[in-house]
Scaffold this motif. Structure first.
Motif, mmCIF file in Angstrom:
data_model
loop_
_atom_site.group_PDB
_atom_site.id
_atom_site.type_symbol
_atom_site.label_atom_id
_atom_site.label_comp_id
_atom_site.label_asym_id
_atom_site.label_seq_id
_atom_site.Cartn_x
_atom_site.Cartn_y
_atom_site.Cartn_z
ATOM 1 N N ASP A 1 0.869 -1.183 0.000
ATOM 2 C CA ASP A 1 0.000 0.000 0.000
ATOM 3 C C ASP A 1 0.907 1.234 0.000
ATOM 4 O O ASP A 1 2.123 1.133 0.164
ATOM 5 N N ASP A 2 0.318 2.387 -0.224
ATOM 6 C CA ASP A 2 1.106 3.611 -0.396
ATOM 7 C C ASP A 2 2.009 3.903 0.801
ATOM 8 O O ASP A 2 3.175 4.264 0.631
ATOM 9 N N ALA A 3 1.491 3.740 2.018
ATOM 10 C CA ALA A 3 2.280 4.043 3.213
ATOM 11 C C ALA A 3 3.471 3.096 3.344
ATOM 12 O O ALA A 3 4.596 3.535 3.626
ATOM 13 N N GLU A 4 3.244 1.808 3.128
ATOM 14 C CA GLU A 4 4.334 0.832 3.232
ATOM 15 C C GLU A 4 5.368 1.042 2.136
ATOM 16 O O GLU A 4 6.571 0.935 2.373
ATOM 17 N N ARG A 5 4.900 1.349 0.936
ATOM 18 C CA ARG A 5 5.837 1.595 -0.167
ATOM 19 C C ARG A 5 6.656 2.859 0.087
ATOM 20 O O ARG A 5 7.842 2.914 -0.232
ATOM 21 N N ALA A 6 6.039 3.881 0.659
ATOM 22 C CA ALA A 6 6.757 5.135 0.927
ATOM 23 C C ALA A 6 7.841 4.931 1.990
ATOM 24 O O ALA A 6 8.938 5.483 1.872
ATOM 25 N N ARG A 7 7.577 4.136 2.988
ATOM 26 C CA ARG A 7 8.555 3.909 4.062
ATOM 27 C C ARG A 7 9.638 2.935 3.632
ATOM 28 O O ARG A 7 10.814 3.135 3.927
ATOM 29 N N GLY A 8 9.261 1.876 2.948
ATOM 30 C CA GLY A 8 10.235 0.911 2.462
ATOM 31 C C GLY A 8 11.220 0.477 3.526
ATOM 32 O O GLY A 8 10.842 0.103 4.632
ATOM 33 N N LEU A 9 12.498 0.547 3.205
ATOM 34 C CA LEU A 9 13.558 0.133 4.133
ATOM 35 C C LEU A 9 14.247 1.331 4.804
ATOM 36 O O LEU A 9 15.375 1.227 5.282
ATOM 37 N N MET A 10 13.533 2.451 4.878
ATOM 38 C CA MET A 10 14.096 3.643 5.520
ATOM 39 C C MET A 10 14.479 3.356 6.974
ATOM 40 O O MET A 10 13.827 2.569 7.654
ATOM 41 N N PHE A 11 15.531 4.027 7.414
ATOM 42 C CA PHE A 11 15.975 4.063 8.805
ATOM 43 C C PHE A 11 16.505 2.731 9.336
ATOM 44 O O PHE A 11 16.723 2.589 10.524
ATOM 45 N N ARG A 12 16.733 1.779 8.468
ATOM 46 C CA ARG A 12 17.293 0.499 8.924
ATOM 47 C C ARG A 12 18.804 0.525 8.741
ATOM 48 O O ARG A 12 19.315 1.058 7.766
ATOM 49 N N ASP A 13 19.478 -0.091 9.685
ATOM 50 C CA ASP A 13 20.931 -0.124 9.631
ATOM 51 C C ASP A 13 21.464 -1.399 8.998
ATOM 52 O O ASP A 13 22.662 -1.499 8.726
ATOM 53 N N SER A 14 20.594 -2.379 8.794
ATOM 54 C CA SER A 14 21.034 -3.627 8.165
ATOM 55 C C SER A 14 19.827 -4.365 7.601
ATOM 56 O O SER A 14 18.678 -4.077 7.944
ATOM 57 N N LEU A 15 20.125 -5.311 6.745
ATOM 58 C CA LEU A 15 19.128 -6.202 6.168
ATOM 59 C C LEU A 15 19.750 -7.591 6.229
ATOM 60 O O LEU A 15 20.844 -7.798 5.706
ATOM 61 N N GLU A 16 19.078 -8.515 6.903
ATOM 62 C CA GLU A 16 19.633 -9.860 7.065
ATOM 63 C C GLU A 16 19.938 -10.503 5.720
ATOM 64 O O GLU A 16 19.298 -10.201 4.716
ATOM 65 N N LYS A 17 20.898 -11.401 5.738
ATOM 66 C CA LYS A 17 21.238 -12.172 4.542
ATOM 67 C C LYS A 17 19.995 -12.938 4.101
ATOM 68 O O LYS A 17 19.242 -13.457 4.923
ATOM 69 N N ASN A 18 19.789 -12.995 2.790
ATOM 70 C CA ASN A 18 18.637 -13.694 2.187
ATOM 71 C C ASN A 18 17.295 -13.130 2.646
ATOM 72 O O ASN A 18 16.313 -13.864 2.750
ATOM 73 N N HIS A 19 17.269 -11.838 2.909
ATOM 74 C CA HIS A 19 16.033 -11.126 3.218
ATOM 75 C C HIS A 19 15.907 -9.950 2.257
ATOM 76 O O HIS A 19 16.904 -9.470 1.712
ATOM 77 N N GLY A 20 14.682 -9.482 2.087
ATOM 78 C CA GLY A 20 14.450 -8.334 1.239
ATOM 79 C C GLY A 20 13.072 -7.762 1.469
ATOM 80 O O GLY A 20 12.348 -8.178 2.366
ATOM 81 N N MET A 21 12.721 -6.804 0.642
ATOM 82 C CA MET A 21 11.386 -6.215 0.678
ATOM 83 C C MET A 21 10.821 -6.271 -0.725
ATOM 84 O O MET A 21 11.490 -5.880 -1.688
ATOM 85 N N LEU A 22 9.593 -6.780 -0.819
ATOM 86 C CA LEU A 22 8.888 -6.861 -2.089
ATOM 87 C C LEU A 22 7.800 -5.798 -2.117
ATOM 88 O O LEU A 22 6.908 -5.796 -1.261
ATOM 89 N N PHE A 23 7.904 -4.909 -3.079
ATOM 90 C CA PHE A 23 6.912 -3.852 -3.276
ATOM 91 C C PHE A 23 5.960 -4.331 -4.363
ATOM 92 O O PHE A 23 6.394 -4.718 -5.447
ATOM 93 N N ILE A 24 4.666 -4.294 -4.066
ATOM 94 C CA ILE A 24 3.654 -4.726 -5.026
ATOM 95 C C ILE A 24 2.806 -3.514 -5.397
ATOM 96 O O ILE A 24 2.172 -2.903 -4.535
ATOM 97 N N HIS A 25 2.825 -3.175 -6.673
ATOM 98 C CA HIS A 25 2.035 -2.047 -7.171
ATOM 99 C C HIS A 25 0.730 -2.570 -7.766
ATOM 100 O O HIS A 25 0.641 -3.721 -8.190
ATOM 101 N N ASP A 26 -0.273 -1.721 -7.814
ATOM 102 C CA ASP A 26 -1.591 -2.110 -8.316
ATOM 103 C C ASP A 26 -1.580 -2.408 -9.810
ATOM 104 O O ASP A 26 -2.319 -3.268 -10.280
ATOM 105 N N VAL A 27 -0.751 -1.676 -10.552
ATOM 106 C CA VAL A 27 -0.685 -1.868 -11.999
ATOM 107 C C VAL A 27 0.770 -1.788 -12.455
ATOM 108 O O VAL A 27 1.617 -1.180 -11.798
#
Length: 147
Positions: free
Chosen positions: A39-65
């Motif tokens: 959703d718009d709020a989750e997509r806008a925040r994304g991975l902001m303010f994080r100091d690390s991302l675990e190995k074999n982890h990520g963020m998937l952004f899903i758009h409506d179109v």
């Protein structure tokens, strides 16, 4: 007395296993646990303010179109690979080794070169490690819906 203790221990073990599971995607034979931003709020925040991302982890952004997309690294503290996929979940564009940015609204955009519906952010270097090429297929595991 031992039965309740064993039952409790078993339930805690199962709960731990269940919580370790979650949405995942697979790319070139490698599975990544993902957080979903759909959703718009989750997509806008994304991975902001994080100091690390675990190995074999990520963020998937899903758009409506499916449409041209552009992402930026505003308030993002970790370098990322930004991978763009079309409706068929085929890789159409990639931005590798995108550096963190602390310039606020002065952070540059990283656009897709083709329309995309799904965007996967991974730790920088993953695209090179996987030797990703245009057309690579993104597979969805349980818990990832296309909307």
């Amino acid at each position: 007395m031992r039965l309740p203790i064993l039952l409790t221990a078993s339930l805690l073990l199962l709960a731990g296993c269940a919580s370790a599971k979650g949405p995942w995607v697979e790319l070139n034979g490698t599975r990544y646990s993902v957080e979903i931003a759909d959703d718009d709020a989750e997509r806008a925040r994304g991975l902001m303010f994080r100091d690390s991302l675990e190995k074999n982890h990520g963020m998937l952004f899903i758009h409506d179109v499916e449409a041209p997309q552009a992402y930026w690294m505003k308030n993002t503290h970790i370098p990322l690979d930004i991978l763009y996929f079309d409706d068929a979940r085929r890789l159409v564009s990639q931005q590798r080794d995108v550096p963190p940015c602390s310039l606020g609204d002065g952070c540059p955009p990283y656009p897709s070169t083709a329309p995309a519906r799904y965007v996967l952010e991974l730790n920088a270097g993953e695209a090179a490690r996987l030797e990703l090429e245009t057309g690579a297929e993104l597979r969805f595991g349980p818990g990832v819906t296309q909307r």
